[in-house]
Design a protein around this motif. Structure first.
Motif, mmCIF file in Angstrom:
data_model
loop_
_atom_site.group_PDB
_atom_site.id
_atom_site.type_symbol
_atom_site.label_atom_id
_atom_site.label_comp_id
_atom_site.label_asym_id
_atom_site.label_seq_id
_atom_site.Cartn_x
_atom_site.Cartn_y
_atom_site.Cartn_z
ATOM 1 N N ASP A 76 0.825 -1.210 0.000
ATOM 2 C CA ASP A 76 0.000 0.000 0.000
ATOM 3 C C ASP A 76 0.856 1.256 0.000
ATOM 4 O OD1 ASP A 76 -2.290 -1.459 0.008
ATOM 5 O OD2 ASP A 76 -2.571 -1.384 2.174
ATOM 6 N N GLU A 126 1.011 18.840 -1.058
ATOM 7 C CA GLU A 126 0.497 19.990 -1.801
ATOM 8 C C GLU A 126 -0.663 20.644 -1.053
ATOM 9 O OE1 GLU A 126 -0.159 18.758 -5.915
ATOM 10 O OE2 GLU A 126 -1.445 20.517 -6.119
ATOM 11 N N ARG A 127 -1.575 19.808 -0.541
ATOM 12 C CA ARG A 127 -2.733 20.338 0.177
ATOM 13 C C ARG A 127 -2.292 21.147 1.394
ATOM 14 N NH1 ARG A 127 -6.435 16.675 4.114
ATOM 15 N NH2 ARG A 127 -4.447 16.643 5.176
ATOM 16 N N THR A 164 0.020 14.515 -2.890
ATOM 17 C CA THR A 164 -1.210 15.310 -2.853
ATOM 18 C C THR A 164 -1.391 15.965 -1.485
ATOM 19 O OG1 THR A 164 -2.162 13.696 -4.354
ATOM 20 C CG2 THR A 164 -3.683 15.226 -3.317
ATOM 21 N N PHE A 165 -1.083 15.202 -0.426
ATOM 22 C CA PHE A 165 -1.212 15.766 0.921
ATOM 23 C C PHE A 165 -0.187 16.871 1.159
ATOM 24 C CE2 PHE A 165 -3.502 11.847 2.669
ATOM 25 C CZ PHE A 165 -4.703 12.522 2.725
ATOM 26 N N TYR A 197 0.139 4.028 -2.687
ATOM 27 C CA TYR A 197 -0.415 5.317 -2.297
ATOM 28 C C TYR A 197 0.623 6.438 -2.327
ATOM 29 C CZ TYR A 197 -4.904 3.334 -0.940
ATOM 30 O OH TYR A 197 -6.137 2.724 -0.957
ATOM 31 N N GLU A 203 1.380 8.526 -4.556
ATOM 32 C CA GLU A 203 0.904 9.785 -5.124
ATOM 33 C C GLU A 203 0.061 10.568 -4.123
ATOM 34 O OE1 GLU A 203 -0.943 9.420 -8.898
ATOM 35 O OE2 GLU A 203 1.009 9.510 -9.878
ATOM 36 N N LEU A 204 -0.627 9.831 -3.258
ATOM 37 C CA LEU A 204 -1.435 10.496 -2.240
ATOM 38 C C LEU A 204 -0.543 11.315 -1.311
ATOM 39 C CD1 LEU A 204 -4.273 10.868 -1.069
ATOM 40 C CD2 LEU A 204 -3.868 8.900 0.380
ATOM 41 N N ARG A 228 -2.157 5.408 7.046
ATOM 42 C CA ARG A 228 -2.309 6.649 7.824
ATOM 43 C C ARG A 228 -1.001 7.406 7.969
ATOM 44 N NH1 ARG A 228 -7.246 5.812 6.578
ATOM 45 N NH2 ARG A 228 -8.405 4.360 7.879
ATOM 46 N N ILE A 249 -12.288 6.405 4.802
ATOM 47 C CA ILE A 249 -11.525 5.868 3.677
ATOM 48 C C ILE A 249 -10.227 5.263 4.173
ATOM 49 C CG2 ILE A 249 -10.495 6.397 1.438
ATOM 50 C CD1 ILE A 249 -12.217 8.818 1.286
ATOM 51 N N TYR A 250 -9.831 4.185 3.517
ATOM 52 C CA TYR A 250 -8.547 3.590 3.862
ATOM 53 C C TYR A 250 -7.415 4.209 3.051
ATOM 54 C CZ TYR A 250 -4.561 0.656 4.082
ATOM 55 O OH TYR A 250 -3.272 0.236 4.251
#
Lengths: 420, 273
Positions: B21, B34-35, B31-32, B25, B27-28, B118, B114-115
């Motif tokens: 995982d 960036e957020r 994204t975080f 994940y 790319e996530l 963490r 959502i999984y």
């Protein structure tokens, strides 16, 4: 062909009153050490086994799901039904990996997504475009994929003009449209829907169901948790029936719905549980202990022709004296539209004091409801509809007519016509 | 078709899936990052200027109170530079630790629905803070240059010191974040903890002034090693290698312990948040 989802020996144990540290290390260690000195030749339990045995024996823990085995194939729409606390939502939570199983395993192929996630992870300060990327990544899309689908998503949501506006300035309609547009472009291989938790109005729910159907037709697997037997019947090829965390039935839709009706018979209606503060009918001061649906002549019936009259015979039991009980009988359609109510007190039946056991009967006027499946709701209020004593599920019945379907609305009443 | 995803009660299978995982994940994570960066500056009037202002004002105040009034010795560095060399890394460390500590609670809406692994959330916080650090660090170098104390070793050795700092911040942040998911007391304890930690880091005083025994205890705190190394780099262009390696080892140990603790609680997090 590989199954889309394979579940073997799945179980989930919860603790009453929420998770805390899972038990007392000292107790485990003592029990384990005692096992070490046992001389009866049986194998010595490991610390893990000791811990498991103690939790199983403890009244503080319960199995929300136990020994679940099932497979779902691509292109299948699987309904999951059962009374409250059957473990339906727990099953979806484990599948979406929010909470881990206590026992067993699941293997699934492809991308799994659930519709209750619509709009989760949106950030108010970010623009529509930024939120598409954020939400898309959280739901498992790659950035390349989002970039490719961006124009489609924006067009689908009909927010072209506002794409670079922070979403905190969006109307709630725009917000929901954007959130759904992202979800609708996920192309998952497995879709989970929890009807109760899927927020939104009827229109939005229909949209979700349409989306689920299209996905199924493109060979995805869809799992739907629903209380709406009409929807289950219309959509599902196969239904799982859960009760108390066990899988009771896996197969044809009719049997599963029959089980559901039998189990929910005379249960406290879901909407009333909050008001009454209990889901246990035996805790109400006055309850119905039996209900019979009969035709005018007094024969049991569950199918009525349009225009026929229905007799409902109710047996009640007052555990404490109740003054002026107002017996009510209502009909709601299978999509949960509340159609009508007959009130004993309004219609002039006066019972000054109900004590012990008694029987009341109501003969309805000719049924004008259009042809559909209906649920009989039975309840007891006070004479001013201020206090609810009980509200129970009385069973289902059909109304039949060759022409007057729900396209005609809720009821059909002849009017007077003439040419001028 | 994609490989199968396994959801299992078995710990070993769970670990294998977790490692997969992490890759799936990745790319996530970006994204975080960036957020977090975007959201931080979206509604601030001064924006990035805060990143410069914060350590500058803090060092200014320290320089005035401890340098000018209390006449604290500064290891031969100009007073302002002495304090800035400590506040730049310390501020980044303290901010990331507090943010990571709150991160599970702050993202509860996501975690309960959502999984995703963490650990991506605190990971993104620590990584995103590198931007703030770089700005503060540029300020520090500018000031050193202007005061004639700049050395090329500052540039060469910063990545190593930054690695120590990030490992320690992520390790502590992960542990506190997982704890705060269960016990909200942690949230109230964190500001206090950070103050104590700051006193246990030579931010307002030079480590060299402490007795040998106290120093040995002090350098169990990897940030003490980091801050001291920056100061000695500015002063002499060299640093105590044994000390820095010691801090690196402790930093990695903290990260490993934090990860282990976080992992052991990660699965149940959605149930207790």
């Amino acid at each position: 062909m590989n199954a889309a989802i394979t579940i073997t020996g799945l179980g989930k144990r919860y603790r009453y009153g929420g998770a805390r540290s899972s038990g007392n290390l000292r107790e485990d260690l003592t029990a384990w050490a005692r096992g070490l000195f046992r001389r009866d030749g049986r194998s010595r339990p490991t610390l893990h086994q000791v811990h498991e045995q103690r939790l199983d024996a403890s009244p503080e823990y319960f199995w929300a799901l136990k020994d679940i085995n099932l497979q779902a194939q691509p292109g299948e729409m699987l309904g999951i039904i059962g009374p409250n606390g059957a473990g339906k939502s727990t099953l979806l939570k484990i599948l979406s990996r929010i909470t881990p199983p206590t026992a067993g395993r699941i293997e699934y192929r492809g991308r799994l997504t659930s519709l209750l996630e619509v709009g989760t992870g949106f950030h108010r300060e970010l623009t529509g475009r930024e939120n598409i990327f954020l939400n898309g990544s959280i739901l498992g899309m790659s950035r390349a994929e989002i970039t490719r689908k961006l124009d489609q998503i924006v067009a689908f949501a009909e927010i072209e003009k506002f794409i670079d506006t922070p979403v905190k300035f969006y109307s709630s309609g725009m917000y929901v449209r954007l959130a759904f547009a992202v979800a609708a472009h996920l192309d998952p291989d497995i879709l989970l829907i929890d009807e109760v938790l899927a927020v939104g109005d009827l229109h939005f729910q229909r949209k979700c169901m349409g989306f689920a159907r299209r996905l199924r037709d493109s060979n995805a697997t869809v799992l739907v948790v629903s209380h709406n037997m009409f929807a289950v019947k219309a959509m599902c090829d196969r239904v799982i029936y859960l009760r108390g965390g066990r899988l009771i039935h896996d197969g044809d839709v009719q049997t599963a719905i029959g089980l559901y009706e039998k189990d929910s018979h005379l249960e406290i209606a879901p909407w009333a549980q909050g008001i009454l503060g209990t889901s246990d009918a035996s805790k109400c001061p006055i309850v119905f202990t039996d209900v019979r649906m009969l035709d005018e002549q007094g024969n049991p019936r569950t199918v009525f022709e349009f225009g026929e009259r229905m007799r409902v015979r109710l047996t009640y039991e007052a555990r404490e004296p109740v003054a002026n009980p107002n017996f009510c009988v209502g009909f709601s359609r299978s999509d949960n539209v509340h159609c009508c109510v007959h009130s004993a007190f309004v219609d002039g039946l006066r019972i000054p004091l109900a004590t012990g056991r008694g029987v009341v009967e109501v003969l309805t006027p000719p049924l004008k409801l259009t042809a559909e499946l209906y649920t009989l709701n039975i309840g007891i209020w006070d004479s001013e509809f201020k206090r609810l004593y009980s509200a129970q599920v009385g069973g289902n019945f059909h109304v039949r007519h060759a022409l007057f379907s729900t396209h005609f609305g809720v009821f059909y009443e002849p009017a007077q016509w003439k040419t001028l | 078709m994609n490989a199968a995803t396994i959801i299992s009660a078995d710990q070993r299978e769970r670990l294998r899936q977790f490692l997969r995982d992490l890759w799936d994940y990745r790319e996530l994570f970006w994204t975080f990052v960036e957020r977090d960066i975007k959201v931080r500056y979206k509604q601030t009037a001064l924006g990035v200027i805060w990143v410069i202002l914060q350590p500058l004002l803090m060092s200014g105040a320290f320089a005035l109170i401890f340098g000018k009034i209390a006449r604290m010795p500064t290891d031969g560095l100009p007073i302002l530079l002495f304090y800035l060399a400590a506040t730049v890394p310390w501020n980044t460390f303290a901010t990331t630790v507090s943010q990571s500590a709150m991160s599970m609670e702050a993202n509860a809406g996501l975690i309960t629905k959502i999984y995703f692994p963490r650990v991506v959330i605190p990971g993104a916080i620590v990584f995103g803070s590198l931007l703030d650090f770089t700005i503060g660090w540029a300020l520090l170098n500018g000031l050193a240059l202007w005061m004639g104390h700049w050395r090329w070793q500052m540039v060469a050795l910063t990545p190593l010191l930054l690695l120590i700092q990030s490992c320690a911040a992520l390790g502590v942040g992960l542990a506190l974040g997982a704890l705060n998911a269960q016990y909200r007391d942690v949230k109230h304890a964190v500001p206090f903890l950070m103050q104590v930690l700051m006193l246990a880091t030579p931010v307002i005083y030079p480590a060299s002034r402490l007795p040998e025994v106290v120093q040995r205890v002090l350098f169990l705190n990897p940030m003490a090693g980091v801050v001291t190394a920056y100061r000695s780099l500015l002063e002499t262009g060299a640093m105590d290698t044994a000390l820095v390696l010691n801090s690196l080892a402790i930093g990695i140990l903290l990260l490993a312990a934090g990860l282990w603790f976080f992992r052991s609680r990660e699965a149940r997090m959605a149930d207790i948040l």
